[in-house]
Write an enzyme that holds these catalytic residues in place. Structure first.
Site, PDB file in Angstrom:
ATOM      1  N   ASN A  11       0.829  -1.199   0.000  1.00  0.00           N
ATOM      2  CA  ASN A  11       0.000   0.000   0.000  1.00  0.00           C
ATOM      3  C   ASN A  11       0.874   1.265   0.000  1.00  0.00           C
ATOM      4  O   ASN A  11       2.064   1.205  -0.274  1.00  0.00           O
ATOM      5  CB  ASN A  11      -1.010   0.006   1.155  1.00  0.00           C
ATOM      6  CG  ASN A  11      -2.377   0.514   0.703  1.00  0.00           C
ATOM      7  OD1 ASN A  11      -2.486   1.569   0.089  1.00  0.00           O
ATOM      8  ND2 ASN A  11      -3.410  -0.254   1.009  1.00  0.00           N
ATOM      9  N   ARG A  12       0.263   2.397   0.321  1.00  0.00           N
ATOM     10  CA  ARG A  12       0.908   3.692   0.093  1.00  0.00           C
ATOM     11  C   ARG A  12       1.551   4.276   1.347  1.00  0.00           C
ATOM     12  O   ARG A  12       1.043   4.098   2.456  1.00  0.00           O
ATOM     13  CB  ARG A  12      -0.123   4.684  -0.467  1.00  0.00           C
ATOM     14  CG  ARG A  12      -0.648   4.282  -1.839  1.00  0.00           C
ATOM     15  CD  ARG A  12      -1.806   5.168  -2.293  1.00  0.00           C
ATOM     16  NE  ARG A  12      -2.218   4.814  -3.655  1.00  0.00           N
ATOM     17  CZ  ARG A  12      -3.075   3.842  -3.939  1.00  0.00           C
ATOM     18  NH1 ARG A  12      -3.622   3.123  -2.970  1.00  0.00           N
ATOM     19  NH2 ARG A  12      -3.387   3.565  -5.193  1.00  0.00           N
ATOM     20  N   HIS A  54       3.604   0.082  -2.713  1.00  0.00           N
ATOM     21  CA  HIS A  54       3.984  -1.329  -2.796  1.00  0.00           C
ATOM     22  C   HIS A  54       5.496  -1.572  -2.858  1.00  0.00           C
ATOM     23  O   HIS A  54       5.980  -2.430  -3.588  1.00  0.00           O
ATOM     24  CB  HIS A  54       3.317  -1.983  -4.003  1.00  0.00           C
ATOM     25  CG  HIS A  54       1.826  -2.122  -3.871  1.00  0.00           C
ATOM     26  ND1 HIS A  54       1.192  -2.159  -2.647  1.00  0.00           N
ATOM     27  CD2 HIS A  54       0.843  -2.251  -4.811  1.00  0.00           C
ATOM     28  CE1 HIS A  54      -0.121  -2.299  -2.845  1.00  0.00           C
ATOM     29  NE2 HIS A  54      -0.351  -2.358  -4.139  1.00  0.00           N
ATOM     30  N   HIS A 102      -1.012 -10.023  -3.833  1.00  0.00           N
ATOM     31  CA  HIS A 102      -1.789  -9.132  -4.704  1.00  0.00           C
ATOM     32  C   HIS A 102      -2.460  -9.869  -5.871  1.00  0.00           C
ATOM     33  O   HIS A 102      -2.490  -9.363  -6.986  1.00  0.00           O
ATOM     34  CB  HIS A 102      -0.875  -8.026  -5.243  1.00  0.00           C
ATOM     35  CG  HIS A 102      -1.583  -6.734  -5.545  1.00  0.00           C
ATOM     36  ND1 HIS A 102      -2.489  -6.605  -6.567  1.00  0.00           N
ATOM     37  CD2 HIS A 102      -1.514  -5.511  -4.954  1.00  0.00           C
ATOM     38  CE1 HIS A 102      -2.932  -5.361  -6.621  1.00  0.00           C
ATOM     39  NE2 HIS A 102      -2.351  -4.673  -5.635  1.00  0.00           N
ATOM     40  N   SER A 103      -3.013 -11.033  -5.617  1.00  0.00           N
ATOM     41  CA  SER A 103      -3.753 -11.716  -6.686  1.00  0.00           C
ATOM     42  C   SER A 103      -5.074 -11.013  -6.975  1.00  0.00           C
ATOM     43  O   SER A 103      -5.738 -10.508  -6.066  1.00  0.00           O
ATOM     44  CB  SER A 103      -4.025 -13.170  -6.293  1.00  0.00           C
ATOM     45  OG  SER A 103      -2.859 -13.952  -6.378  1.00  0.00           O
ATOM     46  N   TYR A 104      -5.425 -10.995  -8.252  1.00  0.00           N
ATOM     47  CA  TYR A 104      -6.722 -10.496  -8.694  1.00  0.00           C
ATOM     48  C   TYR A 104      -7.618 -11.700  -8.961  1.00  0.00           C
ATOM     49  O   TYR A 104      -7.268 -12.566  -9.756  1.00  0.00           O
ATOM     50  CB  TYR A 104      -6.593  -9.715 -10.001  1.00  0.00           C
ATOM     51  CG  TYR A 104      -5.945  -8.361  -9.908  1.00  0.00           C
ATOM     52  CD1 TYR A 104      -6.692  -7.202 -10.131  1.00  0.00           C
ATOM     53  CD2 TYR A 104      -4.585  -8.222  -9.648  1.00  0.00           C
ATOM     54  CE1 TYR A 104      -6.095  -5.952 -10.096  1.00  0.00           C
ATOM     55  CE2 TYR A 104      -3.990  -6.970  -9.599  1.00  0.00           C
ATOM     56  CZ  TYR A 104      -4.750  -5.843  -9.829  1.00  0.00           C
ATOM     57  OH  TYR A 104      -4.159  -4.605  -9.789  1.00  0.00           O
ATOM     58  N   GLN A 124      -7.285  -4.572   2.260  1.00  0.00           N
ATOM     59  CA  GLN A 124      -7.603  -3.693   1.145  1.00  0.00           C
ATOM     60  C   GLN A 124      -8.489  -4.457   0.166  1.00  0.00           C
ATOM     61  O   GLN A 124      -8.101  -5.494  -0.369  1.00  0.00           O
ATOM     62  CB  GLN A 124      -6.315  -3.242   0.435  1.00  0.00           C
ATOM     63  CG  GLN A 124      -6.535  -2.168  -0.618  1.00  0.00           C
ATOM     64  CD  GLN A 124      -6.437  -0.763  -0.050  1.00  0.00           C
ATOM     65  OE1 GLN A 124      -6.237  -0.580   1.152  1.00  0.00           O
ATOM     66  NE2 GLN A 124      -6.575   0.237  -0.901  1.00  0.00           N
ATOM     67  N   GLU A 166      -6.416  -7.898  -0.133  1.00  0.00           N
ATOM     68  CA  GLU A 166      -5.038  -7.788   0.343  1.00  0.00           C
ATOM     69  C   GLU A 166      -5.016  -7.604   1.861  1.00  0.00           C
ATOM     70  O   GLU A 166      -5.246  -6.510   2.361  1.00  0.00           O
ATOM     71  CB  GLU A 166      -4.341  -6.617  -0.340  1.00  0.00           C
ATOM     72  CG  GLU A 166      -4.407  -6.628  -1.860  1.00  0.00           C
ATOM     73  CD  GLU A 166      -4.124  -5.256  -2.445  1.00  0.00           C
ATOM     74  OE1 GLU A 166      -3.037  -4.700  -2.154  1.00  0.00           O
ATOM     75  OE2 GLU A 166      -5.000  -4.719  -3.149  1.00  0.00           O
TER      76      GLU A 166
END
Length: 395
Positions: free
Chosen positions: A122-123, A148, A223-225, A332, A360
């Protein structure tokens, strides 16, 4: 003499019959024993070459398979899950994670498909944070912010294989990466291991562990979609999502947390009861507008309880369901808002906006700069360890 010949013939014939019966019994017993060995080996792991990076590093692919037919493929480049096949309610096996069909595509700019994320998922606001009165400067790779892990995060390195293991109940792949002191601006030599374990019950464990020789910050995630329909030409708006969280983390215009935890009640962010993604993703809501949909961290309930069930996603058409377990305080939920139709799908066509979603598990964004958020500081005396599980079933 003739009677003697007849008796001899009968004796030989009887011996042959007895021998034949015994041989068959032995063969049947042998087959039964072999079957038992095969049946007990319920989860397996295999290895194959996947390619060579632009700078000449060899990349391997490991495939974990269980007797239910679930198959997970992972490459050492970025520790990425490139494929995850699981059954629908009719027993049809399909891949449910977005990805590519070549290493070259993973090396190009892409939205972290299937990757391990570090050092900080994340940021981080303005690419800066302070630790023990020292300010550290990171790359600004997401507008004015660090995202990331920076320009070359854990998603863009080749992980070492620490070992593999398979037994009656599971198969595991253990990967490791040494992030050197001040790599991407983060202090400390950080030794990280991630162990993927496919279990016979169609659950995939992700165990993160890390140690450092200097006080640092760590926030690892996967981070899988996902698109549980198995048809990546379809959007994920018809999925039902449930998140066990009474609050979420509001953000400003650059998607940095404002510092508060806001109630989900009465907002599009209330997923305490399962609902379709489409119900709130285009709502007239400031936070939805800022994220272009869902791109927020939920403050998960019962954080003190440790490892627990925190979320579910269900696709009514195929019956596929994913349930998430974690010991992390946040998750997330990202609805693929930045997929822009330029990335190719392996089966043809392109990945459209909202053709995949991410779950996430993590600490909250920008935690190093938010004193009220749970700490992400890890010291040389600490051992960072966290576990997340993705369990698949149909209903």
């Amino acid at each position: 003499m003739k009677p003697i010949i007849k008796l001899s013939y009968v004796f030989v014939l009887m011996c042959a019959i007895v021998c034949n019966v015994n041989c068959k019994e032995k063969a049947m017993k042998g087959n039964s024993e072999n079957d038992k060995v095969t049946a007990s080996n319920t989860v397996t792991i295999s290895r194959a070459d996947y390619g060579v990076t632009k700078i000449g590093d060899k990349v391997e692919e490991f495939t974990l398979t269980n007797k239910e037919g679930m198959v997970v493929s992972i490459i050492t480049y970025g520790g990425r899950i490139t494929s995850l096949k699981t059954a629908d309610k009719e027993g049809r096996m399909e891949n449910v994670v977005l990805g590519f069909d070549s290493l070259a595509q993973y090396e190009e700019n892409n939205p972290f498909f299937g990757a391990l994320i570090g050092r900080y998922g994340n940021r981080i606001a303005k690419g800066k944070f302070s630790l023990n009165d020292t300010e550290y400067t990171l790359a600004k790779n997401n507008g004015e912010n660090n995202l990331h892990g920076g320009l070359i995060g854990f998603d863009k390195v080749v992980w070492s294989v620490e070992g593999t293991e398979e037994n009656d109940n599971s198969a595991s792949l253990k990967l490791s990466y040494l992030s050197k002191d001040m790599e991407e601006g983060f202090p400390g030599n950080l030794k990280t291991t991630v162990t993927y374990t496919l279990n016979k019950d169609n659950s995939l464990d992700v165990l993160y562990q890390a140690t450092t020789d200097k006080t640092t910050i760590v926030n690892l995630t996967q981070h899988s979609y996902f698109n549980l329909s198995g048809d990546f030409s379809q959007l994920i708006l018809d999925h039902k999502v449930e998140i066990n969280a009474d609050k979420f983390v509001p953000v400003d215009g650059s998607l940095i947390p404002t510092g508060e935890l806001a109630p989900v009640e009465g907002t599009p962010f209330d997923f305490r009861t399962a609902k379709l993604v489409s119900e709130g993703i285009n709502a007239d809501n400031e936070q939805i507008a800022l994220g272009g949909g869902y791109d927020h961290c939920w403050a998960l309930n019962n954080a003190d309880a440790g490892y627990r069930s925190v979320a579910k996603a269900h696709h009514p058409g195929t019956g596929r369901t994913i349930e998430v377990f974690t010991d992390q305080p946040g998750m997330q939920f990202y609805s693929g808002n930045f997929l822009d139709g330029t990335l190719p799908r392996p089966e043809g066509g392109v990945y459209a906006k909202r053709s995949g979603f991410c779950l996430e598990t993590q600490h909250y964004p920008d935690s190093p700069n938010q004193p009220n958020f749970p700490s992400v500081v890890v010291t040389p005396e600490d051992k960072y360890e966290t576990k997340t599980t993705f369990k698949f079933y149909t209903k």
